[in-house]
Design a protein around this motif. Structure first.
Motif, PDB file in Angstrom:
ATOM      1  N   SER B  93       2.747  -8.994   8.024  1.00  0.00           N
ATOM      2  CA  SER B  93       1.334  -8.605   8.035  1.00  0.00           C
ATOM      3  C   SER B  93       1.172  -7.112   8.314  1.00  0.00           C
ATOM      4  N   LYS B  94       2.108  -6.571   9.116  1.00  0.00           N
ATOM      5  CA  LYS B  94       2.088  -5.133   9.417  1.00  0.00           C
ATOM      6  C   LYS B  94       2.288  -4.335   8.120  1.00  0.00           C
ATOM      7  N   ILE B  95       3.308  -4.731   7.356  1.00  0.00           N
ATOM      8  CA  ILE B  95       3.611  -4.032   6.100  1.00  0.00           C
ATOM      9  C   ILE B  95       2.483  -4.251   5.096  1.00  0.00           C
ATOM     10  N   SER B  97      -0.750  -4.776   5.620  1.00  0.00           N
ATOM     11  CA  SER B  97      -1.975  -4.020   5.898  1.00  0.00           C
ATOM     12  C   SER B  97      -1.812  -2.544   5.557  1.00  0.00           C
ATOM     13  N   LYS B  98      -0.597  -2.005   5.828  1.00  0.00           N
ATOM     14  CA  LYS B  98      -0.387  -0.580   5.532  1.00  0.00           C
ATOM     15  C   LYS B  98      -0.137  -0.352   4.054  1.00  0.00           C
ATOM     16  N   GLY B  99       0.637  -1.247   3.443  1.00  0.00           N
ATOM     17  CA  GLY B  99       0.861  -1.143   1.996  1.00  0.00           C
ATOM     18  C   GLY B  99      -0.446  -1.288   1.242  1.00  0.00           C
ATOM     19  N   ASN B 101      -3.298  -0.330   2.263  1.00  0.00           N
ATOM     20  CA  ASN B 101      -4.026   0.938   2.385  1.00  0.00           C
ATOM     21  C   ASN B 101      -3.514   1.957   1.369  1.00  0.00           C
ATOM     22  N   LEU B 102      -2.200   1.992   1.144  1.00  0.00           N
ATOM     23  CA  LEU B 102      -1.634   2.916   0.153  1.00  0.00           C
ATOM     24  C   LEU B 102      -2.176   2.575  -1.238  1.00  0.00           C
ATOM     25  N   LEU B 103      -2.193   1.264  -1.545  1.00  0.00           N
ATOM     26  CA  LEU B 103      -2.701   0.858  -2.859  1.00  0.00           C
ATOM     27  C   LEU B 103      -4.210   1.075  -2.933  1.00  0.00           C
ATOM     28  N   VAL B 105      -5.776   3.675  -2.008  1.00  0.00           N
ATOM     29  CA  VAL B 105      -5.996   5.036  -2.535  1.00  0.00           C
ATOM     30  C   VAL B 105      -6.078   4.970  -4.061  1.00  0.00           C
ATOM     31  N   PHE B 134     -10.878   0.497   1.547  1.00  0.00           N
ATOM     32  CA  PHE B 134      -9.805   1.419   1.949  1.00  0.00           C
ATOM     33  C   PHE B 134      -9.949   1.824   3.420  1.00  0.00           C
ATOM     34  N   LYS B 138      -7.952  -3.845   7.492  1.00  0.00           N
ATOM     35  CA  LYS B 138      -6.571  -3.807   7.988  1.00  0.00           C
ATOM     36  C   LYS B 138      -6.055  -5.222   8.245  1.00  0.00           C
ATOM     37  N   PRO B 140      -4.640  -8.586   7.184  1.00  0.00           N
ATOM     38  CA  PRO B 140      -3.969  -9.002   5.947  1.00  0.00           C
ATOM     39  C   PRO B 140      -4.676 -10.154   5.212  1.00  0.00           C
TER      40      PRO B 140
END
Lengths: 131, 162
Positions: B93-95, B97-99, B101-103, B105, B134, B138, B140
């Motif tokens: 879930s950590k990856i 939520s951050k991944g 956010n990258l997508l 953008v 965006f 956060k 997931p």
């Protein structure tokens, strides 16, 4: 200005930081730089649009998936530039408390939305859709 | 089974029949495993292709049994709750939520392109929707719901109405 941007990075990175991690972790700081990349993008495209230059000419006629892949590659090219401009070593020198981090996260959201709104309204105005 | 759901009975029947079929096919599982073990001890692969496949199946079965045993063991000593998979969900879930956010953008920029390409109020709404996603998402699960809405085209369809 640079210090202000670093505080914005920390504010956004803190929002995506879990309890068991540090806000200064690499992945968190990459996420923290994303709003600045978007703000930069919208400012540049608005300026180009105002000078009658289509900022998306290289995406014309492509399928959605192709566009997303190209945009992601562009993002991967731009990200290292932002890492160079705002290096992790400099970010680590700045320490903010929890209330300040929350304040800078909100400031991030307000700034990004304002820039997006202005950019989009200018674009719509230029196309004769409003005003 | 009497008076039960037809589908439950049907499913049960299929599963039992499949296991029965696997067990009684060829030499029988025990013999195949014994043979595979003997051949690996004595050097060289099992002789026939069928035996080779069956010995591979036995190995996969053994690995699956290990996983099940591992889960059961963890379940009993309290490190893993009943029904939980042996996956580090916190890390996933950590990856995610951050991944996400990258997508995010890329999604915002793509929505901006759509607006430049075909200016409309719906296009403006899409840009705002993507930007809000965006900035704020956060969790997931919420992110998964958004990805579902985007992939199925529900969001595009909704914004194209304006």
């Amino acid at each position: 200005m640079k210090q202000f941007c670093i505080k914005l990075i920390l504010g956004f990175a803190n929002y995506f930081t879990r309890k068991d991690e540090s806000v200064y972790d690499t992945f968190n700081l990459i996420v923290g730089r994303n709003p600045l990349i978007l703000m930069f993008f919208f400012i540049v495209t608005t300026i180009l649009n105002l000078f009658n230059y289509n900022p998306f000419y290289f995406l014309e006629g492509l399928e959605k998936l192709e566009r997303l892949v190209i945009l992601f590659l562009c993002y991967l090219i731009v990200l290292p530039l932002f890492i160079l401009i705002f290096p992790t070593s400099e970010i680590k020198k700045v320490t903010l408390d929890e209330s300040q981090l929350k304040y800078y996260y909100r400031l991030n959201a307000i700034l990004l939305f304002s820039i997006v709104f202005l950019s989009m309204l200018l674009s719509l105005h230029k196309d004769g859709l409003i005003l | 089974m009497q008076g039960g759901n037809f589908y439950d009975g049907f499913r049960q029947g299929i599963i039992v029949a499949a296991f029965n079929h696997l067990q009684h096919e060829g030499n029988g599982t025990e013999d195949v495993v014994a043979e595979a073990e003997a051949s690996s001890d004595g050097g060289g692969d099992p002789k026939g292709p069928k035996q080779k496949v069956l010995s591979e199946t036995a190995k996969v079965g053994g690995a699956l049994a290990d996983v099940v045993e591992n889960v059961a063991e963890k379940g009993t000593d309290g490190t893993l709750k009943a029904g939980e998979l042996p996956v580090n969900w916190g890390k996933v879930s950590k990856i995610a939520s951050k991944g996400g956010n990258l997508l995010g953008v890329v999604s915002v920029v793509d929505a901006a392109f759509d607006l430049y390409d075909k200016p409309s109020w719906g296009g403006l709404g899409k840009v705002i929707y993507e930007t809000a996603g965006f900035i704020a998402i956060k969790n997931p699960y919420v992110l998964g719901a958004k990805v579902f809405v985007d992939i199925t085209g529900i969001s595009d369809w909704t914004f194209s109405k304006f």
